[in-house]
Design a protein around this motif. Structure first.
Motif, PDB file in Angstrom:
ATOM      1  N   ARG A  12       0.834  -1.206   0.000  1.00 37.31           N
ATOM      2  CA  ARG A  12       0.000   0.000   0.000  1.00 37.31           C
ATOM      3  C   ARG A  12       0.868   1.256   0.000  1.00 37.31           C
ATOM      4  NH1 ARG A  12      -5.391   0.767   1.660  1.00 37.31           N
ATOM      5  NH2 ARG A  12      -5.833   2.691   0.545  1.00 37.31           N
ATOM      6  N   ILE A 313      -0.121   3.076  19.038  1.00 39.68           N
ATOM      7  CA  ILE A 313      -1.292   2.196  19.035  1.00 39.68           C
ATOM      8  C   ILE A 313      -0.873   0.733  19.125  1.00 39.68           C
ATOM      9  CG2 ILE A 313      -2.773   3.843  17.838  1.00 39.68           C
ATOM     10  CD1 ILE A 313      -2.391   2.232  15.308  1.00 39.68           C
TER      11      ILE A 313
ATOM     12  N   HIS B  93      -3.118  12.539  14.028  1.00 34.18           N
ATOM     13  CA  HIS B  93      -2.187  11.473  13.669  1.00 34.18           C
ATOM     14  C   HIS B  93      -2.864  10.315  12.953  1.00 34.18           C
ATOM     15  CE1 HIS B  93       1.660  12.797  15.005  1.00 34.18           C
ATOM     16  NE2 HIS B  93       1.202  13.115  16.212  1.00 34.18           N
ATOM     17  N   VAL B  95      -3.016   8.061   9.395  1.00 34.08           N
ATOM     18  CA  VAL B  95      -2.103   7.727   8.304  1.00 34.08           C
ATOM     19  C   VAL B  95      -2.722   8.258   7.014  1.00 34.08           C
ATOM     20  CG1 VAL B  95      -0.930   5.870   7.065  1.00 34.08           C
ATOM     21  CG2 VAL B  95      -1.322   5.673   9.527  1.00 34.08           C
ATOM     22  N   PRO B  96      -2.055   9.226   6.344  1.00 36.19           N
ATOM     23  CA  PRO B  96      -2.709   9.954   5.252  1.00 36.19           C
ATOM     24  C   PRO B  96      -3.102   9.090   4.064  1.00 36.19           C
ATOM     25  CG  PRO B  96      -0.377  10.505   5.382  1.00 36.19           C
ATOM     26  CD  PRO B  96      -0.697   9.716   6.610  1.00 36.19           C
ATOM     27  N   ARG B  97      -2.359   7.999   3.802  1.00 37.07           N
ATOM     28  CA  ARG B  97      -2.665   7.234   2.587  1.00 37.07           C
ATOM     29  C   ARG B  97      -3.733   6.166   2.817  1.00 37.07           C
ATOM     30  NH1 ARG B  97       2.144   5.770   4.513  1.00 37.07           N
ATOM     31  NH2 ARG B  97       2.224   3.655   5.310  1.00 37.07           N
ATOM     32  N   LEU B  98      -4.169   6.003   4.085  1.00 37.25           N
ATOM     33  CA  LEU B  98      -5.182   4.986   4.366  1.00 37.25           C
ATOM     34  C   LEU B  98      -6.546   5.645   4.534  1.00 37.25           C
ATOM     35  CD1 LEU B  98      -3.270   2.749   6.942  1.00 37.25           C
ATOM     36  CD2 LEU B  98      -3.409   2.487   4.469  1.00 37.25           C
ATOM     37  N   THR B  99      -7.606   4.913   4.211  1.00 34.62           N
ATOM     38  CA  THR B  99      -8.962   5.445   4.362  1.00 34.62           C
ATOM     39  C   THR B  99      -9.324   5.482   5.839  1.00 34.62           C
ATOM     40  OG1 THR B  99      -9.971   3.281   4.264  1.00 34.62           O
ATOM     41  CG2 THR B  99      -9.650   4.400   2.169  1.00 34.62           C
ATOM     42  N   GLU B 102      -9.641   2.086   7.199  1.00 28.73           N
ATOM     43  CA  GLU B 102      -8.344   1.419   7.380  1.00 28.73           C
ATOM     44  C   GLU B 102      -7.582   1.977   8.573  1.00 28.73           C
ATOM     45  OE1 GLU B 102      -7.392   0.131   2.770  1.00 28.73           O
ATOM     46  OE2 GLU B 102      -7.022   2.183   3.438  1.00 28.73           O
ATOM     47  N   MET B 106      -6.284  -0.258  11.999  1.00 32.93           N
ATOM     48  CA  MET B 106      -4.858  -0.479  12.305  1.00 32.93           C
ATOM     49  C   MET B 106      -4.607  -1.220  13.619  1.00 32.93           C
ATOM     50  SD  MET B 106      -2.681   0.061   9.999  1.00 32.93           S
ATOM     51  CE  MET B 106      -1.260  -0.205  11.040  1.00 32.93           C
ATOM     52  N   PRO B 107      -5.196  -0.817  14.757  1.00 38.56           N
ATOM     53  CA  PRO B 107      -4.902  -1.544  16.003  1.00 38.56           C
ATOM     54  C   PRO B 107      -5.320  -3.011  15.924  1.00 38.56           C
ATOM     55  CG  PRO B 107      -5.973   0.546  16.470  1.00 38.56           C
ATOM     56  CD  PRO B 107      -6.070   0.338  14.994  1.00 38.56           C
ATOM     57  N   ILE B 109      -5.217  -4.828  13.203  1.00 31.37           N
ATOM     58  CA  ILE B 109      -4.182  -5.492  12.405  1.00 31.37           C
ATOM     59  C   ILE B 109      -2.970  -5.793  13.279  1.00 31.37           C
ATOM     60  CG2 ILE B 109      -2.534  -5.149  10.518  1.00 31.37           C
ATOM     61  CD1 ILE B 109      -4.683  -3.585   9.051  1.00 31.37           C
ATOM     62  N   LEU B 110      -2.566  -4.790  14.077  1.00 31.87           N
ATOM     63  CA  LEU B 110      -1.414  -4.987  14.963  1.00 31.87           C
ATOM     64  C   LEU B 110      -1.720  -6.070  15.995  1.00 31.87           C
ATOM     65  CD1 LEU B 110      -0.403  -1.263  15.466  1.00 31.87           C
ATOM     66  CD2 LEU B 110       0.852  -2.990  14.192  1.00 31.87           C
ATOM     67  N   ARG B 118     -12.321  -8.282  12.007  1.00 31.18           N
ATOM     68  CA  ARG B 118     -11.909  -6.890  11.844  1.00 31.18           C
ATOM     69  C   ARG B 118     -12.985  -6.101  11.127  1.00 31.18           C
ATOM     70  NH1 ARG B 118      -5.947  -8.318  10.140  1.00 31.18           N
ATOM     71  NH2 ARG B 118      -6.556  -7.555   8.108  1.00 31.18           N
ATOM     72  N   ARG B 138     -10.128   9.403   2.533  1.00 32.09           N
ATOM     73  CA  ARG B 138      -8.824   9.568   3.165  1.00 32.09           C
ATOM     74  C   ARG B 138      -8.885  10.766   4.100  1.00 32.09           C
ATOM     75  NH1 ARG B 138      -5.155   6.420  -0.083  1.00 32.09           N
ATOM     76  NH2 ARG B 138      -6.495   5.659  -1.749  1.00 32.09           N
ATOM     77  N   ARG B 154     -10.426   4.810  16.353  1.00 37.17           N
ATOM     78  CA  ARG B 154      -9.228   3.982  16.338  1.00 37.17           C
ATOM     79  C   ARG B 154      -8.744   3.705  17.765  1.00 37.17           C
ATOM     80  NH1 ARG B 154      -4.291   6.712  13.552  1.00 37.17           N
ATOM     81  NH2 ARG B 154      -4.425   7.947  15.448  1.00 37.17           N
TER      82      ARG B 154
END
Lengths: 400, 223
Positions: A12, A313, B93, B95-99, B102, B106-107, B109-110, B118, B138, B154
């Protein structure tokens, strides 16, 4: 973070920074393409030379008069003698050796070929019937100087000459003049084009006796010998050497060249050349690797707040390291694949442009190019990704 | 829930040692709504960072949820942050390229939560924060209030024990800031501890407990 998510998220990032990614992939691709194309060129040249050599015959040995000396004076010269001629008798002696499959004595000269109102100078080869199989020539029509017919006035024309003198294609059975002598056309060579320096389409071949009387000589230009097998070449060479030394009263006044030795030398030289160009091309891969490292370091400083956020996070150091490592890996992988395709395409263009040149990149070069590219990519991303992983989250978040 | 005993944090500024936190002792119970106020450099952000395990004290003991977290390894700290803490920042804060969806994911996914789960949890969060229509946008295409709502979604997607908000309305209009605060307060009412760092008196006044800081020390603690 799972491997799958790491790969997807880093992909991505690669696709989001399009210009940056394209440029870096291009740099890598050009490096790989250079390796593939340059080795294709080098190896193509090597194979071209080998093909040329095999096209003139296999297991060939050539004997020529005179001793090639690279040091000191030729003994005969200091004593006021010239080297002995190579004669038909010598050729016949060689023909009796057990290692020799067949032989063809050869005389070369220029004469005026004429028929009806046409007239031109041509290269004349004087030889025997065995010249054809030894030199891997083919006849388009008719037959070559039949065995034991060395005394009849037959002539074989090169393909282009046959067409020039007899455009109707009815060359066989026609009479033609070579200087003042009349010959009967018994065969026409198949068109072969350029081969080792002279064009077989524009020569004529006549029996060796006629050639010797035409050029008023008893000396042979050289004797071409085909050994029985590849393993016989060395012993044949020694036997020829001994035979001729005996026949020439103990003088070593001939030079014997084996096709193998010449071929080996060319093979070695051109192989070394291929390696050298591959090495030079590999330097561009190293440069591409350094570019990847540079771009990744810049990416990390641009994305410092993002790294801080990921840590806040709950991403651990390994997650961050894997993300950036995977990103660099995508870049070098894409560069390598595109470079490989580009290189193969370039080689294809080379082959289309020069059909005689078998410009195929050797497998070792492709493998080495791809491996070096991927290893440089991996090495180049180790430092940036571990630097990203070590960032202090508070400072990273605070950076604007 | 949060227990600080003699927490000290020292920064080196050239050859000078600055006490960002000077022997702070503090207890915050689960579900409390606390505001931390103080002038710039009073140590309130450092306090928040140490509570959130982004920073480590130089001395003292910190217990989170009944567990001593002072000597955790970096990976354990990361895991604790992920599972127990939710951060909300002044500058969002994202992430600019994620919707938006998304970013909220993130948490998860981590936390290596399976993709199907999810999807449903992100959908729930989008609905809870009234962001369904913005899911595929975005951050650059979102308003400030929407961005902060994404950030809060988030921060809360893994149902943390505590939400740490550093000037959460600092970049927002007054009315939108109030809306965001109401969202956070709603979460607090369901049992999540809410700690807000601010130097906005009005914002601070909304909290049930007010901690004042100056020069690395707590100078006021009123309920």
């Amino acid at each position: 973070m799972t491997l799958n998510d790491t790969l997807l998220l880093s992909l991505r990032a690669v696709t989001s920074y399009r210009v940056r990614s394209l440029l870096i992939i291009l740099a890598m691709a050009l490096g790989v393409a250079a390796v593939v194309m340059l080795t294709a060129l080098g190896d193509g040249a090597r194979r071209y030379v080998i093909n040329q050599f095999s096209s003139i015959g296999t297991n060939l040995i050539a004997v020529m008069p005179g001793r090639a000396e690279t040091s000191g004076a030729f003994l005969g010269a200091t004593m006021g003698r010239t080297p002995r001629d190579l004669t038909l008798k010598d050729a016949q002696l060689i023909g009796r050796l057990p290692q020799v499959k067949r032989y063809a004595p050869l005389n070369v000269g220029v004469a005026e070929l004429s028929a009806e109102k046409r007239l031109r100078d041509v290269t004349v080869l004087g030889s025997t019937a065995d010249l054809i199989p030894i030199r891997h020539m083919n006849l388009a029509q008719g037959s070559f100087l039949a065995h034991d017919s060395e005394h009849s006035a037959q002539i074989v024309l090169g393909a282009k000459l046959a067409l020039e003198f007899f455009p109707a294609g009815n060359a066989i059975g026609q009479r033609i003049r070579l200087d003042e002598n009349r010959f009967l056309v018994t065969g026409v060579l198949a068109s072969q084009g350029e081969s080792m320096g002279y064009n077989t389409d524009e020569i004529v071949i006549i029996p060796i006796d006629y050639a010797q009387s035409l050029f008023n000589t008893t000396s042979l230009f050289r004797i071409l010998i085909e050994a029985r097998s590849h393993s016989d070449i060395e012993s044949a060479k020694t036997a020829i050497h001994d035979t001729l030394k005996q026949s020439h009263d103990g003088e070593e006044d001939v030079t014997i060249i084996t096709q193998d030795a010449v071929l080996d030398t060319f093979d070695r030289i051109l192989h070394a050349l291929t390696l050298a160009v591959a090495g030079i091309a590999a330097i561009s891969l190293a440069v591409a690797g350094i570019l990847i490292m540079n771009v990744m370091l810049v990416a990390i400083s641009q994305r410092t707040p993002e790294i801080g956020l990921l840590k806040a996070i709950g991403a651990n150091a390994a997650d961050i390291r894997h993300l950036f490592f995977a990103e660099a890996l995508w870049l070098s992988l894409a560069g390598t694949v595109i470079g490989f395709l580009l290189g193969q395409f370039g080689s294809l263009l080379l082959r289309l442009a020069y059909p005689q040149l078998p410009a195929w990149a050797p497998a070792w070069a492709i493998l080495a190019g791809i491996t070096v590219a991927l290893i440089t990519g991996i090495l180049a991303s180790l430092l940036p990704s571990s630097r990203a992983a070590r960032l202090d989250p508070v400072k990273a978040l605070g950076k604007k | 829930m949060i227990h600080f005993a003699d927490i000290t944090r020292i920064f080196q500024m050239g050859d000078q040692s600055v006490y960002a936190l000077n022997k702070i002792s503090l207890d915050i119970a689960a579900g409390e709504y606390v505001s931390i106020m103080g002038p710039s450099g009073s140590g309130k952000s450092t306090l928040l960072n140490i509570i959130g395990l982004l920073d480590q004290p130089d001395s003292g003991c910190y217990e989170l949820d009944g567990k001593n977290v002072t000597d955790l390894t970096e990976d354990e700290q990361a895991q604790t942050r992920r599972d127990k803490i939710g951060f909300v920042f002044q500058s969002f804060h994202l992430v600019p390229r994620l919707t938006a969806a998304e970013n909220i994911e993130m948490p998860l996914i981590l936390g290596e939560i399976p993709p199907e789960e999810r999807k449903s949890r992100v959908a729930e969060a989008l609905q809870a924060f009234d962001l369904q229509s913005r899911a595929q946008h975005r951050p650059a295409e979102l308003s400030g209030g929407q961005r902060q709502r994404v950030a809060i979604a988030r921060a809360t997607i893994l149902r943390p024990k505590a939400i740490l908000a550093d000037e959460p309305t600092g970049n927002l209009d007054h009315s939108i800031g109030a809306e965001v605060m109401m969202l956070l307060e709603t979460l607090c009412k369901t049992g999540t501890t809410l700690i807000v760092v601010t130097h906005d008196r009005e914002l601070s006044a909304r909290a049930k407990r007010h901690i004042g800081m100056r020069d690395g020390k707590i100078v006021a603690d009123t309920s």
